[in-house]
Write a protein that holds these residues in place. Structure first.
Motif, PDB file in Angstrom:
ATOM      1  N   MET A   1     -80.044  71.786  30.219  1.00  0.00           N
ATOM      2  CA  MET A   1     -80.101  71.147  28.913  1.00  0.00           C
ATOM      3  C   MET A   1     -81.446  71.351  28.215  1.00  0.00           C
ATOM      4  SD  MET A   1     -77.122  69.685  28.482  1.00  0.00           S
ATOM      5  CE  MET A   1     -77.370  68.444  27.236  1.00  0.00           C
ATOM      6  N   ALA A   2     -82.448  71.818  28.942  1.00  0.00           N
ATOM      7  CA  ALA A   2     -83.791  71.952  28.350  1.00  0.00           C
ATOM      8  C   ALA A   2     -83.793  72.859  27.116  1.00  0.00           C
ATOM      9  CB  ALA A   2     -84.771  72.453  29.403  1.00  0.00           C
ATOM     10  N   PRO A   3     -83.136  74.048  27.151  1.00  0.00           N
ATOM     11  CA  PRO A   3     -83.122  74.872  25.932  1.00  0.00           C
ATOM     12  C   PRO A   3     -82.488  74.155  24.738  1.00  0.00           C
ATOM     13  CG  PRO A   3     -82.423  76.169  27.823  1.00  0.00           C
ATOM     14  CD  PRO A   3     -82.476  74.754  28.276  1.00  0.00           C
ATOM     15  N   LEU A   4     -81.425  73.376  24.999  1.00  0.00           N
ATOM     16  CA  LEU A   4     -80.792  72.644  23.908  1.00  0.00           C
ATOM     17  C   LEU A   4     -81.707  71.559  23.354  1.00  0.00           C
ATOM     18  CD1 LEU A   4     -77.086  72.259  25.107  1.00  0.00           C
ATOM     19  CD2 LEU A   4     -77.964  73.678  23.259  1.00  0.00           C
ATOM     20  N   TYR A   5     -82.484  70.924  24.226  1.00  0.00           N
ATOM     21  CA  TYR A   5     -83.444  69.929  23.739  1.00  0.00           C
ATOM     22  C   TYR A   5     -84.417  70.551  22.750  1.00  0.00           C
ATOM     23  CZ  TYR A   5     -81.930  66.740  27.465  1.00  0.00           C
ATOM     24  OH  TYR A   5     -81.190  65.915  28.280  1.00  0.00           O
ATOM     25  N   TYR A   6     -84.896  71.742  23.065  1.00  0.00           N
ATOM     26  CA  TYR A   6     -85.848  72.410  22.174  1.00  0.00           C
ATOM     27  C   TYR A   6     -85.198  72.796  20.840  1.00  0.00           C
ATOM     28  CZ  TYR A   6     -89.695  72.735  25.508  1.00  0.00           C
ATOM     29  OH  TYR A   6     -90.733  72.427  26.350  1.00  0.00           O
ATOM     30  N   VAL A   7     -83.988  73.332  20.919  1.00  0.00           N
ATOM     31  CA  VAL A   7     -83.319  73.765  19.690  1.00  0.00           C
ATOM     32  C   VAL A   7     -83.011  72.569  18.795  1.00  0.00           C
ATOM     33  CG1 VAL A   7     -81.231  74.822  18.769  1.00  0.00           C
ATOM     34  CG2 VAL A   7     -82.354  75.829  20.749  1.00  0.00           C
ATOM     35  N   ILE A   8     -82.413  71.531  19.369  1.00  0.00           N
ATOM     36  CA  ILE A   8     -82.013  70.375  18.567  1.00  0.00           C
ATOM     37  C   ILE A   8     -83.233  69.638  18.028  1.00  0.00           C
ATOM     38  CG2 ILE A   8     -80.884  68.116  18.696  1.00  0.00           C
ATOM     39  CD1 ILE A   8     -78.921  69.338  20.648  1.00  0.00           C
ATOM     40  N   SER A   9     -84.228  69.446  18.858  1.00  0.00           N
ATOM     41  CA  SER A   9     -85.429  68.741  18.385  1.00  0.00           C
ATOM     42  C   SER A   9     -86.145  69.554  17.311  1.00  0.00           C
ATOM     43  CB  SER A   9     -86.376  68.469  19.560  1.00  0.00           C
ATOM     44  OG  SER A   9     -86.790  69.686  20.172  1.00  0.00           O
ATOM     45  N   LEU A  10     -86.130  70.884  17.428  1.00  0.00           N
ATOM     46  CA  LEU A  10     -86.769  71.717  16.412  1.00  0.00           C
ATOM     47  C   LEU A  10     -86.073  71.552  15.062  1.00  0.00           C
ATOM     48  CD1 LEU A  10     -88.863  73.917  15.742  1.00  0.00           C
ATOM     49  CD2 LEU A  10     -87.154  75.620  16.398  1.00  0.00           C
ATOM     50  N   VAL A  11     -84.746  71.550  15.064  1.00  0.00           N
ATOM     51  CA  VAL A  11     -84.006  71.380  13.808  1.00  0.00           C
ATOM     52  C   VAL A  11     -84.216  69.973  13.257  1.00  0.00           C
ATOM     53  CG1 VAL A  11     -81.714  71.385  12.763  1.00  0.00           C
ATOM     54  CG2 VAL A  11     -82.288  73.087  14.496  1.00  0.00           C
ATOM     55  N   LEU A  12     -84.194  68.967  14.122  1.00  0.00           N
ATOM     56  CA  LEU A  12     -84.396  67.595  13.669  1.00  0.00           C
ATOM     57  C   LEU A  12     -85.772  67.410  13.044  1.00  0.00           C
ATOM     58  CD1 LEU A  12     -82.841  65.338  16.475  1.00  0.00           C
ATOM     59  CD2 LEU A  12     -82.191  65.403  14.070  1.00  0.00           C
ATOM     60  N   VAL A  13     -86.796  67.916  13.699  1.00  0.00           N
ATOM     61  CA  VAL A  13     -88.162  67.770  13.184  1.00  0.00           C
ATOM     62  C   VAL A  13     -88.320  68.524  11.868  1.00  0.00           C
ATOM     63  CG1 VAL A  13     -90.589  68.351  13.628  1.00  0.00           C
ATOM     64  CG2 VAL A  13     -89.190  67.327  15.436  1.00  0.00           C
ATOM     65  N   GLY A  14     -87.693  69.697  11.771  1.00  0.00           N
ATOM     66  CA  GLY A  14     -87.773  70.450  10.521  1.00  0.00           C
ATOM     67  C   GLY A  14     -87.166  69.688   9.348  1.00  0.00           C
ATOM     68  N   TRP A  15     -85.962  69.135   9.555  1.00  0.00           N
ATOM     69  CA  TRP A  15     -85.345  68.327   8.490  1.00  0.00           C
ATOM     70  C   TRP A  15     -86.165  67.065   8.210  1.00  0.00           C
ATOM     71  CZ3 TRP A  15     -81.932  69.859   5.139  1.00  0.00           C
ATOM     72  CH2 TRP A  15     -81.007  70.862   5.460  1.00  0.00           C
ATOM     73  N   GLU A  26     -91.447  57.026   8.652  1.00  0.00           N
ATOM     74  CA  GLU A  26     -91.121  56.101   9.729  1.00  0.00           C
ATOM     75  C   GLU A  26     -89.814  55.346   9.476  1.00  0.00           C
ATOM     76  OE1 GLU A  26     -94.384  53.510  10.365  1.00  0.00           O
ATOM     77  OE2 GLU A  26     -95.818  55.122  10.808  1.00  0.00           O
ATOM     78  N   GLY A  27     -89.211  55.570   8.324  1.00  0.00           N
ATOM     79  CA  GLY A  27     -87.970  54.881   8.004  1.00  0.00           C
ATOM     80  C   GLY A  27     -86.774  55.523   8.682  1.00  0.00           C
ATOM     81  N   GLY A  28     -85.735  54.721   8.835  1.00  0.00           N
ATOM     82  CA  GLY A  28     -84.546  55.211   9.523  1.00  0.00           C
ATOM     83  C   GLY A  28     -83.736  56.192   8.697  1.00  0.00           C
ATOM     84  N   MET A  29     -83.796  56.070   7.350  1.00  0.00           N
ATOM     85  CA  MET A  29     -82.983  56.945   6.520  1.00  0.00           C
ATOM     86  C   MET A  29     -83.401  58.398   6.652  1.00  0.00           C
ATOM     87  SD  MET A  29     -80.353  57.048   4.705  1.00  0.00           S
ATOM     88  CE  MET A  29     -80.106  55.273   4.548  1.00  0.00           C
ATOM     89  N   SER A  30     -84.697  58.668   6.805  1.00  0.00           N
ATOM     90  CA  SER A  30     -85.146  60.051   6.964  1.00  0.00           C
ATOM     91  C   SER A  30     -84.608  60.657   8.251  1.00  0.00           C
ATOM     92  CB  SER A  30     -86.685  60.114   6.953  1.00  0.00           C
ATOM     93  OG  SER A  30     -87.225  59.331   8.009  1.00  0.00           O
ATOM     94  N   TRP A  31     -84.502  59.849   9.319  1.00  0.00           N
ATOM     95  CA  TRP A  31     -83.954  60.362  10.580  1.00  0.00           C
ATOM     96  C   TRP A  31     -82.432  60.490  10.515  1.00  0.00           C
ATOM     97  CZ3 TRP A  31     -86.690  62.864  13.924  1.00  0.00           C
ATOM     98  CH2 TRP A  31     -88.035  62.576  14.083  1.00  0.00           C
ATOM     99  N   VAL A  32     -81.765  59.575   9.811  1.00  0.00           N
ATOM    100  CA  VAL A  32     -80.311  59.686   9.652  1.00  0.00           C
ATOM    101  C   VAL A  32     -79.963  60.951   8.881  1.00  0.00           C
ATOM    102  CG1 VAL A  32     -78.317  58.658   8.503  1.00  0.00           C
ATOM    103  CG2 VAL A  32     -79.852  57.219   9.843  1.00  0.00           C
ATOM    104  N   LEU A  33     -80.683  61.224   7.797  1.00  0.00           N
ATOM    105  CA  LEU A  33     -80.441  62.446   7.031  1.00  0.00           C
ATOM    106  C   LEU A  33     -80.789  63.688   7.855  1.00  0.00           C
ATOM    107  CD1 LEU A  33     -81.746  61.410   3.490  1.00  0.00           C
ATOM    108  CD2 LEU A  33     -79.376  61.574   4.282  1.00  0.00           C
ATOM    109  N   SER A  34     -81.751  63.554   8.752  1.00  0.00           N
ATOM    110  CA  SER A  34     -82.091  64.680   9.629  1.00  0.00           C
ATOM    111  C   SER A  34     -80.939  64.978  10.593  1.00  0.00           C
ATOM    112  CB  SER A  34     -83.363  64.368  10.419  1.00  0.00           C
ATOM    113  OG  SER A  34     -84.467  64.171   9.547  1.00  0.00           O
ATOM    114  N   ILE A  35     -80.267  63.921  11.086  1.00  0.00           N
ATOM    115  CA  ILE A  35     -79.104  64.115  11.956  1.00  0.00           C
ATOM    116  C   ILE A  35     -77.988  64.814  11.183  1.00  0.00           C
ATOM    117  CG2 ILE A  35     -77.292  62.919  13.237  1.00  0.00           C
ATOM    118  CD1 ILE A  35     -79.352  60.808  13.995  1.00  0.00           C
TER     119      ILE A  35
END
Length: 329
Positions: A1-15, A26-35
């Protein structure tokens, strides 16, 4: 699962970096939109696989008459029937399990996001996420009171969490059911609704929603948002394909033919209207009658004398004598 962690976290952080330009980092809406952004990226990457799935599904529908012939011919020998059926699949380039590929490939991504959010709730960083970002992600809330790490079974004392989680579970189940039913009711010919392929589709139609409904109550809010958004994408994408490129002999193909005929009729009427449009009439004046020239008294007298002279001409008298003589004889 380690490669998937890197890919998914990279896309999440980018958004998240993108949405942080206009929203609270720090708000939840920015992370929800990132998902939601992660969902769109994953589904866009799976478009080639979706096209392959559509082609394989169409081939399965087209070869159903041949499958029925094999069943009639080798119905008494199940082993020979299975061999001939698989041979037919290979010759037609059909994979009977292609319809499950998008779901199967999304499951590791689904589980990776689940584990990523679970670790972030404990303040543990995974992939390219820093510890600070992991804490923000794990403690983010939507509407100021609904943590995205909570589940229906573990609402942490928040009744609203149970309500939102139940709503998302029902939405996820309904979209899964409607997507599969749309495929069976509009893009499958009548012959394909009674074969083994139809039985497989009917099984998926009722089994998958039940599986997601039972398992969904244990998923965090953030994961439910991912899966519901993915189902909405699938439903819209499938609607577009069925509407514009349906399988032959299906209700969707008949509907498309009727739309094309109506469109052609509208275009034909417009063209005919232009062609038969009358040209502007040119108003013409009636021709004037030419009046005879006026003559003087002397001119009229001379004309009368010329007419009398022609009557007394010897040639005219001879002609009259000949006529009289002929009558006498």
């Amino acid at each position: 699962m380690a490669p998937l962690y890197y890919v998914i976290s990279l896309v999440l952080v980018g958004w998240h970096n993108l949405f942080s330009l206009v929203l609270d980092p720090e708000g939840g809406m920015s992370w929800v939109l990132s998902i939601i952004g992660l969902t769109l990226v994953i589904r866009a990457a799976l478009i080639p696989l979706f096209v392959k799935q559509i082609k394989s599904s169409r081939n399965m529908q087209l070869i159903q008459p041949k499958v029925k012939e094999l069943q009639k011919k080798y119905g008494h020998d199940r082993e020979r029937l299975a061999q001939e059926t698989m041979k037919l699949y290979r010759e037609s380039g059909t994979n009977p399990f292609a319809s499950c590929l998008p779901i199967l490939l999304q499951m590791p991504i689904f589980l990776a996001l689940f584990r990523l959010l679970d670790h972030a709730a404990d303040g543990k960083a995974k992939g390219v996420m820093t510890t600070e970002r992991a804490k923000q992600f794990g403690s983010s809330e939507i509407f100021g009171a609904i943590p995205i790490k909570d589940t229906f079974l573990q609402p942490d004392g928040h009744t609203t969490v149970m309500v939102v989680a139940l709503f998302l579970v029902l939405a996820m189940t309904a979209t899964t059911f409607l997507t599969q039913r749309q495929l069976m009711s509009k893009n499958m010919p009548a012959d394909a609704l009674s074969g083994p392929y139809a039985q497989q589709q009917k099984m998926l139609l009722y089994v998958l929603p039940v599986v997601f409904a039972v398992g969904g109550i244990a998923f965090p809010i953030g994961v439910l948002l991912y899966w519901t958004t993915s189902n909405l994408w699938t439903m819209g994408q499938q609607f577009y394909v069925i509407r514009n490129n349906p399988a032959p002999g299906t209700p969707a193909a008949k509907a498309k033919e009727e739309r094309d005929q109506a469109k052609a009729a509208r275009k034909g009427t417009a063209v005919a209207t232009v062609e038969v449009e009358p040209e502007p009439e040119v108003q013409r004046r009636p021709a004037q009658r030419q009046q005879p020239k006026k003559q003087t008294r002397s001119q009229r007298r001379q004309a009368g004398q010329r007419g009398a002279g022609n009557q007394n001409h010897p040639g005219n008298q001879g002609n009259q004598n000949d006529e009289n003589g002929g009558k006498t004889q």
